[in-house]
Design a protein around this motif. Structure first.
Motif, PDB file in Angstrom:
ATOM      1  N   THR A  86       0.842  -1.197   0.000  1.00  0.00           N
ATOM      2  CA  THR A  86       0.000   0.000   0.000  1.00  0.00           C
ATOM      3  C   THR A  86       0.874   1.242   0.000  1.00  0.00           C
ATOM      4  N   ALA A  87       0.329   2.338  -0.517  1.00  0.00           N
ATOM      5  CA  ALA A  87       1.045   3.616  -0.548  1.00  0.00           C
ATOM      6  C   ALA A  87       0.023   4.740  -0.643  1.00  0.00           C
ATOM      7  N   GLY A  88       0.487   5.972  -0.413  1.00  0.00           N
ATOM      8  CA  GLY A  88      -0.405   7.120  -0.514  1.00  0.00           C
ATOM      9  C   GLY A  88       0.355   8.426  -0.545  1.00  0.00           C
ATOM     10  N   ASP A  89      -0.352   9.490  -0.882  1.00  0.00           N
ATOM     11  CA  ASP A  89       0.227  10.833  -0.945  1.00  0.00           C
ATOM     12  C   ASP A  89      -0.805  11.836  -0.428  1.00  0.00           C
ATOM     13  N   PRO A  90      -0.703  12.255   0.840  1.00  0.00           N
ATOM     14  CA  PRO A  90      -1.683  13.190   1.397  1.00  0.00           C
ATOM     15  C   PRO A  90      -1.762  14.502   0.624  1.00  0.00           C
ATOM     16  N   ALA A  91      -0.627  14.988   0.109  1.00  0.00           N
ATOM     17  CA  ALA A  91      -0.627  16.256  -0.618  1.00  0.00           C
ATOM     18  C   ALA A  91      -1.472  16.173  -1.875  1.00  0.00           C
ATOM     19  N   ALA A  92      -1.495  15.001  -2.515  1.00  0.00           N
ATOM     20  CA  ALA A  92      -2.298  14.813  -3.725  1.00  0.00           C
ATOM     21  C   ALA A  92      -3.643  14.170  -3.427  1.00  0.00           C
ATOM     22  N   GLY A  93      -3.803  13.625  -2.210  1.00  0.00           N
ATOM     23  CA  GLY A  93      -5.062  12.976  -1.840  1.00  0.00           C
ATOM     24  C   GLY A  93      -5.242  11.621  -2.485  1.00  0.00           C
ATOM     25  N   THR A  94      -4.135  10.926  -2.821  1.00  0.00           N
ATOM     26  CA  THR A  94      -4.213   9.657  -3.536  1.00  0.00           C
ATOM     27  C   THR A  94      -3.739   8.489  -2.672  1.00  0.00           C
ATOM     28  N   SER A  95      -4.152   7.282  -3.057  1.00  0.00           N
ATOM     29  CA  SER A  95      -3.689   6.070  -2.388  1.00  0.00           C
ATOM     30  C   SER A  95      -3.746   4.904  -3.366  1.00  0.00           C
ATOM     31  N   SER A  96      -3.035   3.814  -3.023  1.00  0.00           N
ATOM     32  CA  SER A  96      -3.035   2.630  -3.878  1.00  0.00           C
ATOM     33  C   SER A  96      -2.801   1.382  -3.042  1.00  0.00           C
ATOM     34  N   ALA A  97      -3.211   0.235  -3.583  1.00  0.00           N
ATOM     35  CA  ALA A  97      -3.041  -1.031  -2.888  1.00  0.00           C
ATOM     36  C   ALA A  97      -2.939  -2.158  -3.903  1.00  0.00           C
ATOM     37  N   SER A  98      -2.212  -3.213  -3.542  1.00  0.00           N
ATOM     38  CA  SER A  98      -2.133  -4.389  -4.409  1.00  0.00           C
ATOM     39  C   SER A  98      -1.851  -5.627  -3.576  1.00  0.00           C
ATOM     40  N   ALA A  99      -2.325  -6.785  -4.073  1.00  0.00           N
ATOM     41  CA  ALA A  99      -2.094  -8.065  -3.416  1.00  0.00           C
ATOM     42  C   ALA A  99      -1.869  -9.119  -4.494  1.00  0.00           C
ATOM     43  N   CYS A 122      -5.804  -1.538  -6.662  1.00  0.00           N
ATOM     44  CA  CYS A 122      -6.754  -0.450  -6.409  1.00  0.00           C
ATOM     45  C   CYS A 122      -5.983   0.860  -6.414  1.00  0.00           C
ATOM     46  N   THR A 123      -6.510   1.861  -7.123  1.00  0.00           N
ATOM     47  CA  THR A 123      -5.902   3.187  -7.175  1.00  0.00           C
ATOM     48  C   THR A 123      -6.982   4.238  -6.952  1.00  0.00           C
ATOM     49  N   ALA A 124      -6.738   5.154  -6.006  1.00  0.00           N
ATOM     50  CA  ALA A 124      -7.737   6.168  -5.666  1.00  0.00           C
ATOM     51  C   ALA A 124      -7.172   7.572  -5.813  1.00  0.00           C
ATOM     52  N   THR A 125      -8.028   8.490  -6.263  1.00  0.00           N
ATOM     53  CA  THR A 125      -7.720   9.916  -6.355  1.00  0.00           C
ATOM     54  C   THR A 125      -8.823  10.666  -5.615  1.00  0.00           C
ATOM     55  N   PRO A 126      -8.732  11.994  -5.502  1.00  0.00           N
ATOM     56  CA  PRO A 126      -9.798  12.733  -4.829  1.00  0.00           C
ATOM     57  C   PRO A 126     -11.163  12.606  -5.510  1.00  0.00           C
ATOM     58  N   THR A 127     -11.188  12.194  -6.763  1.00  0.00           N
ATOM     59  CA  THR A 127     -12.459  12.117  -7.491  1.00  0.00           C
ATOM     60  C   THR A 127     -13.004  10.709  -7.638  1.00  0.00           C
ATOM     61  N   GLY A 128     -12.298   9.691  -7.136  1.00  0.00           N
ATOM     62  CA  GLY A 128     -12.815   8.339  -7.250  1.00  0.00           C
ATOM     63  C   GLY A 128     -11.717   7.297  -7.231  1.00  0.00           C
TER      64      GLY A 128
END
Length: 251
Positions: A86-99, A122-128
């Protein structure tokens, strides 16, 4: 009378303008900060076999890669490497995950399951968020009779297995906060088999408003009540300026 009417129009116009600004503000996910979770396998207790806690599991914040070389516990058996990231970036509001795991088997008592090439992302941004939970191949054998599982199945492909229960391939659900959950394989057993749930290849993620962004209007005064207060203040300033300009100089 005309002056009072005009003043009301000015105040109403200011309120309408603030309302328009509030409506035009971008809509972000409801999470206060980006988040993500990933694990390769998790099972509830099945008959005399113990439950398997999410393994290996990575969660963001913190994030990073967790690996496990081989697993033989409860109904799960594999000598492959299980990897969750898993990873993320609070400044960009994004996150990701993989298994991921190359090969894994399940002993369900009345049936056995064989899976290859499990990969959930899974990849997320502020819009979805978007993602997928895929397998390269798989089968379920009941009394020696195999049922093949579809490779790279479309989202939420359901397969009913007699005497066992049901399997959902590439299961995808989104909650009220915009968090997407992806399960490559989700097995739900019949009540006669304890109704246990087994998940192989789990990835979930959710975005949030970028931490660096600054809203045009403080959220504490962006509602109707707050908008009225600000609008009233703007109208008052405007009227005072008019009064000052129209005042008669002192002799």
């Amino acid at each position: 009378m005309r002056t009072r009417t005009r003043n009301r129009v000015l105040a109403g116009t200011a309120l309408a303008a603030l309302g328009a600004l509030s409506v035009a503000s971008p809509a972000y996910a409801a999470l206060p900060a980006p988040a993500a979770d990933a694990y390769v396998v998790s099972t509830e207790a099945l008959g005399g076999m113990v439950a398997v806690a999410p393994s290996p599991e990575s969660t963001y914040p913190a994030g990073g890669t967790r690996t496990l070389v081989g697993l033989n516990i409860g109904p799960v058996a594999t000598d492959s490497t299980l990897t969750a990231t898993t990873a993320g970036d609070p400044a960009a509001g994004t996150s990701s995950a993989s298994a991921t795991v190359d090969k894994l088997g399940l002993n369900l008592g009345v049936a056995s399951v064989s899976l290859t090439g499990v990969n959930s992302t899974c990849t997320a941004t502020p819009t979805g968020a978007t993602g997928s939970g895929l397998i390269a191949g798989g089968s379920v054998s009941v009394a020696g009779l195999p049922t093949n599982l579809q490779a790279n199945a479309p989202a939420n492909t359901k397969v009913s297995i007699p005497l066992v229960g049901s399997i959902v391939l590439n299961e995808q659900t989104t909650d009220a906060n915009g968090v997407l959950t992806v399960n490559a394989v989700h097995i739900t057993l019949l009540p006669s088999l304890n109704g246990a749930n087994l998940v192989i290849g789990h990835a979930s993620c959710g975005g949030a408003e970028p931490a660096a962004s600054v809203p045009m209007i403080d959220p504490s005064v962006a509602g109707v009540g707050g908008g009225a207060v600000v609008a009233g203040a703007l109208a008052t300033v405007h009227l005072r300026r008019r009064a000052t300009k129209g005042a008669t100089p002192a002799a």
